[in-house]
Design a protein around this motif. Structure first.
Motif, short mmCIF file in Angstrom:
data_model
loop_
_atom_site.label_atom_id
_atom_site.label_comp_id
_atom_site.label_asym_id
_atom_site.label_seq_id
_atom_site.Cartn_x
_atom_site.Cartn_y
_atom_site.Cartn_z
N PRO A 224 3.67 36.55 10.08
CA PRO A 224 3.84 35.20 10.63
C PRO A 224 3.65 34.11 9.58
N MET A 225 2.72 34.32 8.66
CA MET A 225 2.49 33.37 7.58
C MET A 225 3.75 33.24 6.72
N TYR A 226 4.35 34.35 6.37
CA TYR A 226 5.54 34.35 5.52
C TYR A 226 6.70 33.60 6.20
N ILE A 227 6.97 33.95 7.44
CA ILE A 227 8.09 33.33 8.14
C ILE A 227 7.85 31.85 8.35
N GLY A 228 6.63 31.47 8.67
CA GLY A 228 6.32 30.05 8.86
C GLY A 228 6.55 29.23 7.61
N GLU A 229 6.47 29.86 6.43
CA GLU A 229 6.61 29.12 5.17
C GLU A 229 8.02 29.14 4.60
N ILE A 230 8.88 30.04 5.04
CA ILE A 230 10.25 30.06 4.49
C ILE A 230 11.25 29.38 5.41
N ALA A 231 10.91 29.19 6.69
CA ALA A 231 11.89 28.74 7.67
C ALA A 231 11.89 27.23 7.82
N GLU A 232 13.08 26.68 8.03
CA GLU A 232 13.19 25.27 8.40
C GLU A 232 12.71 25.09 9.83
N SER A 233 12.27 23.88 10.15
CA SER A 233 11.68 23.64 11.47
C SER A 233 12.65 23.91 12.61
N SER A 234 13.96 23.74 12.35
CA SER A 234 14.95 23.91 13.41
C SER A 234 15.10 25.35 13.86
N ILE A 235 14.73 26.32 13.01
CA ILE A 235 14.86 27.74 13.39
C ILE A 235 13.55 28.49 13.21
N ARG A 236 12.46 27.79 12.91
CA ARG A 236 11.20 28.48 12.67
C ARG A 236 10.74 29.27 13.89
N GLY A 463 7.72 35.07 26.88
CA GLY A 463 6.74 34.08 26.48
C GLY A 463 5.53 34.63 25.76
N PHE A 464 4.64 35.30 26.48
CA PHE A 464 3.37 35.70 25.91
C PHE A 464 3.50 36.81 24.87
N GLY A 465 4.64 37.46 24.80
CA GLY A 465 4.83 38.46 23.76
C GLY A 465 5.10 37.85 22.40
N PRO A 466 6.22 37.12 22.25
CA PRO A 466 6.58 36.62 20.91
C PRO A 466 5.93 35.31 20.51
N ILE A 467 5.63 34.43 21.45
CA ILE A 467 5.25 33.06 21.08
C ILE A 467 3.89 32.96 20.39
N PRO A 468 2.85 33.73 20.77
CA PRO A 468 1.62 33.65 19.99
C PRO A 468 1.83 33.95 18.51
N GLY A 469 2.71 34.90 18.20
CA GLY A 469 3.01 35.18 16.79
C GLY A 469 3.68 34.01 16.10
N VAL A 470 4.58 33.32 16.84
CA VAL A 470 5.23 32.14 16.29
C VAL A 470 4.20 31.06 15.98
#
Length: 584
Positions: A224-236, A463-470
């Protein structure tokens, strides 16, 4: 694939660099004779992306096209090319001065995210392994005979292992980098599956599961740290949702092949996944610009941004914004006391910790670990193996749907819908088992367990599956992210261990009916928690999220809004902020 079609895809995804003449002010479309050549890296990146997960990429693309049903060519230009001059002109006129490209190309961001999320796919195989294997091990012809209590330890020890792995992985990502840390996690993954293959006693299984759990903790803290730092806000949000998508694909993978292969065959088929992960992360995923800047490697950070956003993206604004964030971080140390001294970090910790806690107490991993056993106890007219596969398919489909919805509907809406419906489903399932346990004839309602758990897993996956990771990758500031995620994952793993280990005890004390009612009660509490304490992060930059968590005042009337908008546009022109990049 047809060679001409593949070349056309390459040219659209990776446009040639401009020639010096073009850079000097000639027609933007004019390029030199050598600039049309693609590097071997560009060609490999396109191939690797499709090989890593073609279904997910095409699913994303179809969902993206559906947003622009009046002009089906527009999303292709926006997502994969830089040749749409009118779209670029409109975008520049609204969001910043001439020469500033507010949105980069998305293809390479998807490539990097899909490659690193092979790790969560491997996590899914570890989680689901007990569902087909525990019945094998508890059968009369088992190669390693185990009791029900020993089986509960085999299932729950991965949570203890996650505690061992989460903090070292989080700190390792801060010291050595996100990319090498994620790649290195493949090695203990492979070791754990080798130990399972050769195991002859239950204690060897315990050790193997502890190692696998440690890797799960590492993957949870770093991806999650990696993806949060490479993605633009529109598709993060969408890219972050792929973490859970890959977990569910790993679960379905085991559900689908587990009943039809031997114990040893399943270990081999699961053990090859980390090998794929290691290769793709090393060859496809770049290091994050945030980590490179923090390490004083500005040139490499520039190269990483160009690789992720495309050659025609103006990286100056984004680099300046990242640099400003790092300068602010240098004023603060990343020690444990900072986790409790910063209001933003405290609020982020409460939100993430609450989400992970209620995720655990919803009973989701109990269902995944013991799916076949639960369906067998329900005496359903459909076989436990087929029911498990149906659950796995639903989980994948709806988790992927969440990836398409998370940046449109928002995080809070999906969380609220998910947890409230899950409570109803578990309540119905508990009532079915309660009637069965009180010797009431439920043969006419034999499909209720499959329907209840089908709807439960579907709404969980929305919802509760993917979103906490996001949100794990969004809510913490970069200076404390590694330490904070490590500590949060330790606490969440302890709670997960308690839930999975106590499941067998709850069955012994209360049987299935009341046990599932207990899980339903926690889902109700989780809904209340989300309503009051979880912020919305949809389409917000990481800096805006930190500002909101810090409690800074927002404009609350029209005059203040206009003033704030003018100020925001001025700041956008200076920092390259991408919050309004989707407005054209």
């Amino acid at each position: 694939m047809d060679q001409g079609v593949f070349k056309q895809l390459d040219d659209s995804c990776f446009p040639p660099k401009k020639s010096p003449d073009a850079a000097a002010g000639t027609e933007p479309g004019a390029v030199g004779p050598d600039s049309a050549k693609m590097t071997s890296w560009d060609s490999y990146l396109a191939v690797a992306t499709f090989l890593s997960s073609p279904e997910e990429f095409m699913g994303w693309f179809v969902g993206f096209v559906s947003l622009f049903s009046t002009n089906l060519l527009r999303p292709l230009r926006l997502a994969l090319t830089s040749s749409n001059k009118n779209a670029t002109k409109n975008m520049l006129s609204v969001n910043g001065p001439k020469g500033t490209r507010r949105e980069g190309k998305k293809f390479r961001q998807y490539a990097a995210a899909l490659s690193t999320t092979i790790g969560p796919f491997a996590v899914g195989t570890v989680l689901a392994w007990t569902s087909p294997v525990l019945p094998m091990l508890q059968s009369e012809n088992s190669r390693i005979p185990i009791t029900a209590d020993e089986g509960s330890w085999v299932g729950s020890l991965i949570a203890i292992g996650a505690i061992i792995g989460s903090i070292p992985a989080g700190k390792g990502a801060d010291i050595f980098g996100r990319k090498p840390t994620i790649a290195a996690l493949a090695v203990p993954f492979i070791i754990s599956w080798a130990m399972i293959y050769f195991a002859t006693t239950v204690w060897e299984l315990y050790v193997a599961r502890l190692i696998a759990g440690a890797v799960i903790g590492g993957v949870t803290a770093t991806v999650p740290m990696y993806i949060g730092e490479i993605a633009e806000s529109s598709i993060r949000g969408e890219l972050g949702s792929y973490i859970q998508v890959k977990v569910t694909l790993g679960i379905l993978y085991v559900y689908a092949i587990g009943p039809f292969v031997s114990y040893e065959g399943l270990a081999v088929l699961c053990g090859i996944i980390p090998v794929i992960m290691f290769v793709l992360v090393l060859l496809v995923a770049p290091e994050t610009p945030t980590y490179l800047l923090r390490s004083g490697r500005r040139k490499e950070a520039e190269h990483s941004l160009v690789l992720l956003r495309g050659h025609e993206y103006d990286i100056a604004g984004e680099l300046e914004e990242l640099q400003q964030q790092l300068e602010e971080e240098q004023k603060r140390s990343s020690k444990f006391k900072d986790l409790i001294s910063s209001r933003a970090t405290v609020r982020a910790s409460i939100a993430v910790m609450g989400l992970l806690s209620f995720l655990s107490f919803s009973g989701i991993n109990v269902l995944i670990f013991y799916a076949e056993s639960i369906f067998k106890s329900s005496s359903s007219s459909i076989s436990p193996q087929v029911s498990s596969i149906i659950i796995g398919v639903l989980q994948v489909k709806f988790t992927f749907a969440s990836a398409l919805l998370v940046d449109k509907a928002g995080r809070r809406v999906l969380l609220l819908i998910s947890d409230s419906v899950m409570a109803v489903c578990l309540g119905c399932l508990g009532y079915f088992f309660w009637l069965q346990e009180h010797e009431v004839d439920v043969s006419a309602f034999s499909l209720i367990p499959l329907i209840s758990l089908g709807v439960y897993i579907s709404t969980f996956s929305l919802g509760f599956g993917p979103i906490p990771g996001v949100m794990m990758g969004e809510l913490f500031s970069p200076d404390v992210k590694g330490l904070a995620l490590g500590i949060v994952c330790v606490i969440a793993s302890l709670l997960e261990f308690v839930v999975v280990k106590m499941y067998q005890n709850l069955l012994d004390w209360f049987d299935h009916g009341i046990t599932f009612w207990i899980f339903a009660g926690f889902c109700v509490l989780g809904t209340v928690f989300v309503w009051f304490l979880v912020p919305e992060t949809k389409n917000k930059t990481l800096q805006e999220i930190q500002t909101e968590l810090s409690g800074k005042k927002k404009p609350n009337n029209r005059k203040d809004n206009l003033k704030g908008n003018r100020k925001q546009h001025m700041m956008d022109s200076l920092t390259g902020d991408q919050t309004h990049a989707a407005i054209v």
